[in-house]
Design a protein around this motif. Structure first.
Motif, PDB file in Angstrom:
ATOM      1  N   VAL A   1       9.223   6.327  10.031  1.00 51.26           N
ATOM      2  CA  VAL A   1       9.606   6.610   9.170  1.00 51.26           C
ATOM      3  C   VAL A   1       8.560   6.065   7.529  1.00 51.26           C
ATOM      4  CG1 VAL A   1      11.153   5.647   6.220  1.00 51.26           C
ATOM      5  CG2 VAL A   1      11.960   6.600   8.701  1.00 51.26           C
ATOM      6  N   GLY A   2       8.000   6.801   6.928  1.00 50.63           N
ATOM      7  CA  GLY A   2       6.938   6.065   5.973  1.00 50.63           C
ATOM      8  C   GLY A   2       6.812   6.936   5.201  1.00 50.63           C
ATOM      9  N   ILE A   3       6.860   5.334   3.711  1.00 49.04           N
ATOM     10  CA  ILE A   3       6.648   5.725   2.224  1.00 49.04           C
ATOM     11  C   ILE A   3       5.691   5.455   1.940  1.00 49.04           C
ATOM     12  CG2 ILE A   3       7.582   3.872   0.607  1.00 49.04           C
ATOM     13  CD1 ILE A   3       9.701   2.564   2.834  1.00 49.04           C
ATOM     14  N   MET A   4       5.169   6.408   0.600  1.00 49.12           N
ATOM     15  CA  MET A   4       4.071   6.116  -0.328  1.00 49.12           C
ATOM     16  C   MET A   4       3.768   5.119  -0.675  1.00 49.12           C
ATOM     17  SD  MET A   4       2.888   8.690   1.213  1.00 49.12           S
ATOM     18  CE  MET A   4       1.194   9.000   0.292  1.00 49.12           C
ATOM     19  N   VAL A   5       2.838   4.265  -1.042  1.00 52.23           N
ATOM     20  CA  VAL A   5       3.072   3.499  -1.748  1.00 52.23           C
ATOM     21  C   VAL A   5       1.429   2.832  -2.486  1.00 52.23           C
ATOM     22  CG1 VAL A   5       2.197   0.679  -1.945  1.00 52.23           C
ATOM     23  CG2 VAL A   5       3.552   1.556   0.043  1.00 52.23           C
ATOM     24  N   LYS A   6       1.563   2.854  -3.622  1.00 49.88           N
ATOM     25  CA  LYS A   6      -0.250   3.370  -4.676  1.00 49.88           C
ATOM     26  C   LYS A   6      -0.165   1.533  -4.662  1.00 49.88           C
ATOM     27  CE  LYS A   6       1.895   5.803  -8.486  1.00 49.88           C
ATOM     28  NZ  LYS A   6       2.396   6.033 -10.229  1.00 49.88           N
TER      29      LYS A   6
ATOM     30  N   ASN B   1       4.326 -17.450  13.236  1.00 50.50           N
ATOM     31  CA  ASN B   1       3.920 -17.645  11.895  1.00 50.50           C
ATOM     32  C   ASN B   1       4.083 -16.800  11.155  1.00 50.50           C
ATOM     33  OD1 ASN B   1       1.054 -19.075  13.584  1.00 50.50           O
ATOM     34  ND2 ASN B   1       0.632 -18.937  11.565  1.00 50.50           N
ATOM     35  N   THR B   2       4.765 -17.275   9.751  1.00 49.45           N
ATOM     36  CA  THR B   2       5.157 -16.126   8.950  1.00 49.45           C
ATOM     37  C   THR B   2       4.426 -16.098   7.488  1.00 49.45           C
ATOM     38  OG1 THR B   2       6.689 -17.998   8.066  1.00 49.45           O
ATOM     39  CG2 THR B   2       7.787 -16.109  10.006  1.00 49.45           C
ATOM     40  N   LEU B   3       5.042 -15.322   6.548  1.00 50.67           N
ATOM     41  CA  LEU B   3       4.865 -15.320   5.679  1.00 50.67           C
ATOM     42  C   LEU B   3       4.481 -14.254   4.344  1.00 50.67           C
ATOM     43  CD1 LEU B   3       1.046 -12.512   4.898  1.00 50.67           C
ATOM     44  CD2 LEU B   3       1.961 -13.356   7.318  1.00 50.67           C
ATOM     45  N   THR B   4       4.843 -13.938   3.356  1.00 52.30           N
ATOM     46  CA  THR B   4       5.005 -12.889   2.470  1.00 52.30           C
ATOM     47  C   THR B   4       3.706 -12.368   1.330  1.00 52.30           C
ATOM     48  OG1 THR B   4       5.174 -14.544   0.130  1.00 52.30           O
ATOM     49  CG2 THR B   4       6.934 -14.085   2.051  1.00 52.30           C
ATOM     50  N   VAL B   5       4.420 -11.007   0.867  1.00 58.33           N
ATOM     51  CA  VAL B   5       3.291 -10.350   1.134  1.00 58.33           C
ATOM     52  C   VAL B   5       2.993  -8.815  -0.610  1.00 58.33           C
ATOM     53  CG1 VAL B   5       2.336  -8.566   2.987  1.00 58.33           C
ATOM     54  CG2 VAL B   5       0.867  -8.910   1.277  1.00 58.33           C
ATOM     55  N   ARG B   6       2.554  -9.146  -1.221  1.00 51.85           N
ATOM     56  CA  ARG B   6       3.098  -8.357  -2.061  1.00 51.85           C
ATOM     57  C   ARG B   6       3.217  -6.962  -1.601  1.00 51.85           C
ATOM     58  NH1 ARG B   6      -0.324  -6.421  -6.265  1.00 51.85           N
ATOM     59  NH2 ARG B   6      -1.972  -7.268  -4.807  1.00 51.85           N
ATOM     60  N   LEU B   7       3.665  -5.419  -1.546  1.00 49.50           N
ATOM     61  CA  LEU B   7       3.751  -4.292  -1.068  1.00 49.50           C
ATOM     62  C   LEU B   7       2.871  -3.636  -1.596  1.00 49.50           C
ATOM     63  CD1 LEU B   7       5.530  -1.654   0.239  1.00 49.50           C
ATOM     64  CD2 LEU B   7       6.570  -1.312  -1.646  1.00 49.50           C
ATOM     65  N   GLU B   8       2.038  -3.431  -2.769  1.00 50.74           N
ATOM     66  CA  GLU B   8       0.977  -2.935  -2.890  1.00 50.74           C
ATOM     67  C   GLU B   8      -0.635  -4.105  -2.427  1.00 50.74           C
ATOM     68  OE1 GLU B   8       4.043  -2.839  -5.966  1.00 50.74           O
ATOM     69  OE2 GLU B   8       2.956  -4.503  -5.132  1.00 50.74           O
ATOM     70  N   ASN B   9      -0.434  -4.514  -2.077  1.00 48.24           N
ATOM     71  CA  ASN B   9      -2.211  -5.805  -1.176  1.00 48.24           C
ATOM     72  C   ASN B   9      -1.895  -4.694  -0.206  1.00 48.24           C
ATOM     73  OD1 ASN B   9      -3.874  -6.909  -0.662  1.00 48.24           O
ATOM     74  ND2 ASN B   9      -3.087  -8.836  -0.664  1.00 48.24           N
ATOM     75  N   ALA B  10      -2.912  -3.539   0.142  1.00 48.36           N
ATOM     76  CA  ALA B  10      -2.920  -3.068   1.670  1.00 48.36           C
ATOM     77  C   ALA B  10      -3.690  -4.057   2.329  1.00 48.36           C
ATOM     78  CB  ALA B  10      -3.579  -1.411   1.083  1.00 48.36           C
ATOM     79  N   GLN B  11      -5.074  -4.416   1.859  1.00 51.47           N
ATOM     80  CA  GLN B  11      -5.697  -4.780   2.183  1.00 51.47           C
ATOM     81  C   GLN B  11      -5.315  -6.260   3.273  1.00 51.47           C
ATOM     82  OE1 GLN B  11      -9.126  -6.503  -0.184  1.00 51.47           O
ATOM     83  NE2 GLN B  11     -10.570  -7.387   1.723  1.00 51.47           N
TER      84      GLN B  11
END
Length: 258
Positions: free
Chosen positions: A206-211, A120-130
């Motif tokens: 690696v970690g990236i801060m995301v709003k 299964n694949t999908l796309t999601v917004r980077l900001e959509n933490a939920q």
């Protein structure tokens, strides 16, 4: 159809009528607000190339809905033959954070497996933490980044690619495990100024801060693009601020070297 969730069977309807599809669209519009939602034309097409699944409460009220395709449609004409694409999922705003999305995700996967698909694949917004957190809990990983999936970055069109392989299942680490990695300084947090040098050194994590939220994080996107441009990393988790000792209103997107 039924799926197991927390040791109990949960029933999902497979939408077959225009009335059911209209219910799904109304809930989708309510949940997505100003973001790209589903149209009736798309829903009708999806029923012929996959399924629209409905989750109801004991009184028959619609709690959530989701769509999955197992063969190409107009908006996704290049779907590989071994994949099912998780089109979209919506949970009533008053019922979110109760695990209902997990039931819908499992329904998408059952449709895929019964159709003989391996992933299964999908796309999601980077900001959509939920959404990211919900998928990570079920063993999905982030495998790529498309800066112009639904338009330009400034138009909100950038998306992460997530997938779950059913023939080679992956157990993504828990938030508690990733939090310990951060505490033990095993996750190197990067920004646009340091990302290229960090990639050359080849760290494990690696970690990236995301709003989080509805607004585009124009600072995080170039960093994410740089990391996935190497094809060396896969996204494995997202920590809430209180899970890694941050006082900022940002999540930590964590990636692991392949």
């Amino acid at each position: 159809m039924e799926v197991m969730h927390n040791g109990c069977p949960r029933r999902l309807e497979v939408a077959a009528t225009l009335e059911q599809l209209a219910e799904a669209k109304a809930l989708d519009d309510l949940a997505f607000g100003g973001h790209l939602g589903i149209s009736m034309e798309e829903l009708i097409e999806i029923t012929a190339h996959g399924a629209v699944l409905l989750l109801r409460d004991p009184k028959g009220n619609l709690s959530g809905e989701t769509q999955v395709i197992t063969s190409p449609v107009k908006e996704h004409p290049d779907l590989p033959c071994d994949e099912a694409y998780n089109y979209g999922t919506a949970v009533h705003p008053n019922l979110q954070n109760q695990g209902l999305a997990q039931i819908l995700f499992k329904g998408q996967e059952r449709i895929a497996i019964e159709a003989g698909k391996t992933k299964n694949t999908l796309t999601v917004r980077l900001e959509n933490a939920q959404s990211l957190r919900g998928r990570f809990k079920l063993g999905y990983t982030v495998t790529g980044y498309i800066p112009n999936c639904y338009g330009s970055l400034s138009e909100g069109g950038a998306r992460l690619i997530m997938e779950k392989n059913h023939t080679q299942p992956c157990t993504t680490p828990s938030a508690a495990f990733i939090s310990r990695l951060v505490t033990d300084r095993k996750v190197l947090i990067v920004d646009q100024n340091s990302v290229d040098q960090v990639i050359q050194n080849g760290p494990t994590y690696v970690g990236i801060m995301v709003k989080n939220g509805d607004q585009i994080d124009f600072t995080a996107h170039p960093v994410v693009a740089s990391v996935f441009g190497t094809n060396y990393f896969v996204g494995i988790g997202l920590l809430k601020p209180d899970e890694f000792g941050s006082l900022q209103d940002e999540s930590l997107f964590v990636l692991q070297h392949r």
